[in-house]
Write a protein that holds these residues in place. Structure first.
Motif, mmCIF file in Angstrom:
data_model
loop_
_atom_site.group_PDB
_atom_site.id
_atom_site.type_symbol
_atom_site.label_atom_id
_atom_site.label_comp_id
_atom_site.label_asym_id
_atom_site.label_seq_id
_atom_site.Cartn_x
_atom_site.Cartn_y
_atom_site.Cartn_z
ATOM 1 N N PRO A 1 -37.921 -75.651 11.687
ATOM 2 C CA PRO A 1 -36.857 -76.304 12.463
ATOM 3 C C PRO A 1 -37.380 -76.779 13.826
ATOM 4 O O PRO A 1 -38.182 -76.101 14.468
ATOM 5 C CB PRO A 1 -35.816 -75.195 12.634
ATOM 6 C CG PRO A 1 -36.097 -74.219 11.541
ATOM 7 C CD PRO A 1 -37.574 -74.268 11.311
ATOM 8 N N THR A 2 -36.951 -77.947 14.236
ATOM 9 C CA THR A 2 -37.317 -78.458 15.556
ATOM 10 C C THR A 2 -36.699 -77.561 16.621
ATOM 11 O O THR A 2 -35.551 -77.120 16.496
ATOM 12 C CB THR A 2 -36.802 -79.897 15.738
ATOM 13 O OG1 THR A 2 -37.303 -80.700 14.668
ATOM 14 C CG2 THR A 2 -37.259 -80.477 17.069
ATOM 15 N N LYS A 3 -37.453 -77.271 17.657
ATOM 16 C CA LYS A 3 -36.966 -76.405 18.725
ATOM 17 C C LYS A 3 -36.309 -77.229 19.830
ATOM 18 O O LYS A 3 -36.704 -78.359 20.099
ATOM 19 C CB LYS A 3 -38.124 -75.587 19.313
ATOM 20 C CG LYS A 3 -38.725 -74.573 18.335
ATOM 21 C CD LYS A 3 -39.827 -73.762 19.015
ATOM 22 C CE LYS A 3 -40.416 -72.735 18.058
ATOM 23 N NZ LYS A 3 -41.500 -71.943 18.702
ATOM 24 N N TRP A 4 -35.314 -76.637 20.432
ATOM 25 C CA TRP A 4 -34.714 -77.247 21.619
ATOM 26 C C TRP A 4 -35.765 -77.300 22.720
ATOM 27 O O TRP A 4 -36.589 -76.388 22.839
ATOM 28 C CB TRP A 4 -33.522 -76.409 22.076
ATOM 29 C CG TRP A 4 -32.612 -77.114 23.037
ATOM 30 C CD1 TRP A 4 -32.666 -77.071 24.393
ATOM 31 C CD2 TRP A 4 -31.508 -77.958 22.701
ATOM 32 N NE1 TRP A 4 -31.670 -77.842 24.935
ATOM 33 C CE2 TRP A 4 -30.936 -78.401 23.925
ATOM 34 C CE3 TRP A 4 -30.938 -78.396 21.509
ATOM 35 C CZ2 TRP A 4 -29.827 -79.254 23.968
ATOM 36 C CZ3 TRP A 4 -29.843 -79.238 21.554
ATOM 37 C CH2 TRP A 4 -29.294 -79.649 22.763
ATOM 38 N N PRO A 5 -35.808 -78.345 23.523
ATOM 39 C CA PRO A 5 -36.834 -78.423 24.567
ATOM 40 C C PRO A 5 -36.732 -77.269 25.561
ATOM 41 O O PRO A 5 -35.632 -76.828 25.907
ATOM 42 C CB PRO A 5 -36.560 -79.774 25.241
ATOM 43 C CG PRO A 5 -35.174 -80.147 24.839
ATOM 44 C CD PRO A 5 -34.932 -79.535 23.505
ATOM 45 N N ASP A 6 -37.873 -76.790 25.996
ATOM 46 C CA ASP A 6 -37.923 -75.698 26.967
ATOM 47 C C ASP A 6 -37.689 -76.218 28.375
ATOM 48 O O ASP A 6 -38.103 -77.333 28.727
ATOM 49 C CB ASP A 6 -39.288 -75.005 26.929
ATOM 50 C CG ASP A 6 -39.535 -74.267 25.612
ATOM 51 O OD1 ASP A 6 -38.551 -73.744 25.045
ATOM 52 O OD2 ASP A 6 -40.695 -74.231 25.167
ATOM 53 N N GLN A 7 -37.043 -75.397 29.189
ATOM 54 C CA GLN A 7 -36.900 -75.726 30.600
ATOM 55 C C GLN A 7 -38.266 -75.601 31.263
ATOM 56 O O GLN A 7 -38.988 -74.630 31.068
ATOM 57 C CB GLN A 7 -35.897 -74.792 31.271
ATOM 58 C CG GLN A 7 -35.596 -75.159 32.711
ATOM 59 C CD GLN A 7 -34.515 -74.278 33.325
ATOM 60 O OE1 GLN A 7 -33.734 -73.651 32.599
ATOM 61 N NE2 GLN A 7 -34.458 -74.225 34.646
ATOM 62 N N THR A 8 -38.639 -76.609 32.044
ATOM 63 C CA THR A 8 -39.967 -76.681 32.654
ATOM 64 C C THR A 8 -39.848 -76.615 34.169
ATOM 65 O O THR A 8 -38.991 -77.276 34.763
ATOM 66 C CB THR A 8 -40.672 -77.992 32.254
ATOM 67 O OG1 THR A 8 -40.739 -78.051 30.825
ATOM 68 C CG2 THR A 8 -42.068 -78.062 32.834
ATOM 69 N N SER A 9 -40.728 -75.836 34.789
ATOM 70 C CA SER A 9 -40.742 -75.765 36.246
ATOM 71 C C SER A 9 -41.382 -77.014 36.830
ATOM 72 O O SER A 9 -42.297 -77.597 36.234
ATOM 73 C CB SER A 9 -41.509 -74.528 36.714
ATOM 74 O OG SER A 9 -40.801 -73.343 36.388
ATOM 75 N N PRO A 10 -40.945 -77.421 38.008
ATOM 76 C CA PRO A 10 -41.510 -78.623 38.619
ATOM 77 C C PRO A 10 -42.858 -78.359 39.267
ATOM 78 O O PRO A 10 -43.220 -77.209 39.548
ATOM 79 C CB PRO A 10 -40.472 -78.960 39.692
ATOM 80 C CG PRO A 10 -39.940 -77.626 40.109
ATOM 81 C CD PRO A 10 -39.895 -76.811 38.840
ATOM 82 N N THR A 11 -43.597 -79.417 39.511
ATOM 83 C CA THR A 11 -44.745 -79.366 40.408
ATOM 84 C C THR A 11 -44.205 -79.486 41.823
ATOM 85 O O THR A 11 -43.654 -80.524 42.188
ATOM 86 C CB THR A 11 -45.727 -80.512 40.118
ATOM 87 O OG1 THR A 11 -46.205 -80.387 38.783
ATOM 88 C CG2 THR A 11 -46.896 -80.505 41.102
ATOM 89 N N ARG A 12 -44.368 -78.434 42.612
ATOM 90 C CA ARG A 12 -43.785 -78.430 43.959
ATOM 91 C C ARG A 12 -44.808 -78.767 45.043
ATOM 92 O O ARG A 12 -44.433 -78.972 46.191
ATOM 93 C CB ARG A 12 -43.118 -77.084 44.243
ATOM 94 C CG ARG A 12 -41.878 -76.829 43.383
ATOM 95 C CD ARG A 12 -41.136 -75.595 43.845
ATOM 96 N NE ARG A 12 -40.046 -75.238 42.942
ATOM 97 C CZ ARG A 12 -38.756 -75.537 43.165
ATOM 98 N NH1 ARG A 12 -38.413 -76.211 44.246
ATOM 99 N NH2 ARG A 12 -37.823 -75.148 42.308
#
Length: 526
Positions: free
Chosen positions: A510-521
Motif C-alpha cells: 500500500p502507498t504510504k501517506w507522506p511523512d511530515q518533514t522538518s524544514p531547513t532552518r
C-alpha cells in the motif's frame, strides 16, 4: 465502484442544482442558493479590484524575492504594512536563517572578435567580483575519461569555461511543428536527441556532474563558469543558483551562448568582459508573513489561505508566486471589507523559501501544532497566473462532503471551469499545501491552467508583471475569498480522515501517506 477506483477520476465541477455524488456509499445532495456575502464578494472584486496596484508595488517596486536578499525582507515589511492599512492584524514570524546575498550591477560583453553586449544573468548566490575580468572562453572538451580530463583541467586557468550543450535550434517545438515539413521536424528531433546524449556522455566522462563540475573548474583557476539553461521557448532560460563560491557563474541566453560556442569551435578565440557586483550580507533572518481576521465564534479553528512569498530572481517572480500572493492578499482585503466577523479565524500565510524545499510552511506546521490540529481547510495557490481549473481532495476520504457544499455556492462563471478529483491522492511536494497534508490537515491546491507556465515563466528570466492575466487573477481572488467565507461559516468541522491508499504496482505494498518533514532552518551557509 471500489474506493481505489475513485482516485484521479476527474468530474466537471458541480452543476448548479441537484448535484449528487457517491461518497463512501452514501449520496449527498447540494443545491446552489443565493448568498448575499458571495454576491458582495463578487461585486467588490469586479468593481474595486486592487490587483494591478498590488502587482505593481510588489513586482515592479520590490522586485524578485530570493530568500536571504534585501528584496525578500522588503517584501515581508511591505505586506505587513499593506495588511495593517486594511485593518488586518499582521506580523512577520521568524522561522530560520539564510545566507544573505544581494544582486548588484552586472555587465557581460563580448569584446573580441567584435563588440557585442550579451544577454546574460549572474546566477543567484554567485560571488561578486572586485573588478571586471576580460578573458578567453573555452568549451569542456570531449575526452576519453576522467583521467584525461584531470590532465586537461589546468588549461582552464584564467579562462571562462562553457559547460552546457549548444542547442541546435532556438525555436520551440511548437514552432517547428507549425511551419516545418514533417521530415525536417523529425530530422531535427533525432539530431537533437543524439546531440543531447553525446553531451551527457561528455560530462560523465569528466568524472563530475552539473553540481560538482563548476566547483572543480573554479578550484583549477577558471575565471568563471558559463552555462545556458534553455527553457524550450523563445527567449527563456531557467535561472537558479550557483555552485561556485569564488568565481561567477553566468547564464547566457541561447542566442548569445550559441554565438560564443560557434566562435570557439571555428577558432576565433572570443573573449568576454565580465563585471558582477553582488554582495554577501552574512547570515540574515528569514520570515513568514502572517495575517489574520479573528474568528468571532470559533477563534481557535482556522481557515488558511496559503501562497509562497519567495521567488527565484531571474525575473520578478510574477507567476511564481507573485500571482498566488496577490490572490490571497486581495481575498483577505475583500473578506475584511465584506465579511469582517468570520465565525472561524481566517489566516493567511505568505511562506518563505518554498523554492528551496517548502521551508517556511514546513516550519509553520512544525511550530504551530495547536493551529494545525484545528484547521478547517487550507487553500493554496501557486502554479501560475491562470484561472483555477483543478481541485483534488488530496486523499481525504470525506473531502467531497465539504468541498462539494462550498463549491455548490460558487458562481457558475467560476465553478464551471473547475474539474475535481475525489478523494484524490495526497500531494507529496510541489507547493506548500503538501506541508499541511503531510501533517494530516485538510489542505488543497487551487491549481491553475497553464498559460505556458512550464516553459515561459516558471523560474525563468521572463517571469514578469506583463505575463499576468488579471481577469484570471480576479477570478482566483473571488474563488479564494468565497471558499474561505463558506469554510468559516460551515456549521460542521471538516473531517481529516484519510482514504485507504492504493497499492503501489511496483512494490505490491500500500502507498504510504507522506511523512511530515522538518524544514531547513539554516540555508546556503555551507
Amino acid at each position: 465502484m471500489k474506493l481505489t477506483d475513485l482516485y484521479f477520476k476527474p468530474a466537471k465541477a458541480l452543476a448548479a442544482v441537484g448535484v449528487f455524488a457517491a461518497v463512501s456509499g452514501s449520496y449527498v445532495s447540494f443545491a446552489q442558493t443565493k448568498d448575499a456575502i458571495v454576491d458582495n464578494i463578487v461585486k467588490e472584486s469586479n468593481q474595486n479590484s486592487q490587483l494591478k496596484n498590488l502587482a505593481h508595488e510588489l513586482l515592479d517596486v520590490v522586485g524578485p524575492r530570493l530568500v536571504g536578499t534585501p528584496q525578500m525582507e522588503q517584501a515581508n515589511k511591505w505586506a505587513v504594512e499593506k495588511y495593517k492599512s486594511w485593518g488586518i492584524a499582521a506580523r512577520n514570524e521568524k522561522w530560520g536563517e539564510w545566507r544573505g546575498w544581494q544582486r548588484g550591477i552586472s555587465h557581460i560583453d563580448m569584446v573580441s572578435p567584435r563588440v557585442h553586449t550579451l544577454e546574460a544573468t549572474q546566477l543567484a548566490w554567485s560571488p561578486g567580483m572586485k573588478k571586471s575580468v576580460t578573458a578567453e572562453l573555452v568549451i569542456i572538451p570531449d575526452l576519453a575519461d576522467s583521467v584525461a580530463f584531470k590532465k586537461w583541467l589546468p588549461a582552464v586557468k584564467g579562462k571562462f569555461v562553457l559547460i552546457s550543450m549548444m542547442q541546435p535550434t532556438g525555436r520551440p517545438d511548437y514552432n517547428w511543428k507549425e511551419f516545418a515539413t514533417p521530415e525536417s521536424f523529425e530530422k531535427m528531433k533525432k539530431e537533437r536527441t543524439a546531440q543531447t546524449e553525446a553531451w551527457a556522455a561528455r560530462i560523465r566522462k569528466t568524472g563530475y556532474n552539473g553540481r560538482t563540475l563548476p566547483v572543480a573548474l573554479e578550484n583549477a583557476g577558471a575565471a568563471g563558469v558559463v552555462i545556458n539553461n534553455w527553457s524550450a521557448g523563445f527567449g527563456v532560460d531557467k535561472i537558479f543558483g550557483a555552485y561556485t563560491k569564488k568565481v561567477p557563474t553566468i547564464d547566457v541566453a541561447l542566442e548569445d551562448y550559441g554565438l560564443l560556442y560557434r566562435l570557439i569551435e571555428s577558432g576565433h578565440k572570443p573573449k568576454i568582459r565580465v563585471q558582477t557586483e553582488s554582495k554577501e550580507n552574512g547570515v540574515v533572518p528569514t520570515f513568514n508573513t502572517i495575517a489574520e481576521i479573528k474568528g468571532s465564534e470559533k477563534p481557535n479553528e482556522y481557515v488558511i489561505l496559503s501562497a509562497h512569498f519567495d521567488s527565484w530572481d531571474g525575473g520578478t517572480g510574477a507567476t511564481d508566486n507573485g500571482t498566488g500572493t496577490l490572490t490571497m492578499m486581495e481575498a483577505m482585503r475583500i473578506l475584511k471589507k465584506i465579511y469582517p466577523n468570520p465565525k472561524r479565524t481566517i489566516l493567511v500565510g505568505h511562506w518563505g523559501s518554498e523554492e528551496q524545499g517548502l521551508n517556511g510552511s514546513r516550519a509553520f506546521v512544525e511550530d504551530h501544532p495547536e493551529i494545525v490540529k484545528n484547521i478547517q481547510a487550507v487553500f493554496n495557490q501557486d502554479n501560475g497566473t491562470g484561472r483555477v481549473v483543478n481541485l483534488s481532495g488530496q486523499g481525504f476520504l470525506h473531502a467531497y462532503d465539504y468541498l462539494g457544499r462550498w463549491l455548490s455556492k460558487v458562481p457558475d462563471s467560476i465553478r464551471n471551469h473547475i474539474e475535481t478529483s475525489f478523494p484524490g491522492a495526497p500531494g507529496r511536494g510541489g507547493s506548500d499545501f503538501a506541508s499541511f497534508v503531510a501533517a494530516g490537515a485538510p489542505a488543497f491546491s487551487l491549481s491553475s491552467n497553464s498559460w505556458s507556465y512550464g516553459n515561459y515563466t516558471w523560474h525563468t528570466n521572463r517571469d514578469t508583471y506583463d505575463k499576468i492575466v488579471f481577469d484570471d487573477l480576479r477570478n482566483n481572488a473571488m474563488l479564494a475569498a468565497i471558499l474561505a467565507y463558506l469554510a468559516s461559516e460551515d456549521p460542521a468541522k471538516t473531517s481529516n480522515e484519510k482514504s485507504v491508499m492504493p497499492v503501489n504496482p511496483r512494490t505490491g505494498e500500500p502507498t504510504k501517506w507522506p511523512d511530515q518533514t522538518s524544514p531547513t532552518r539554516r540555508g546556503g551557509l555551507d
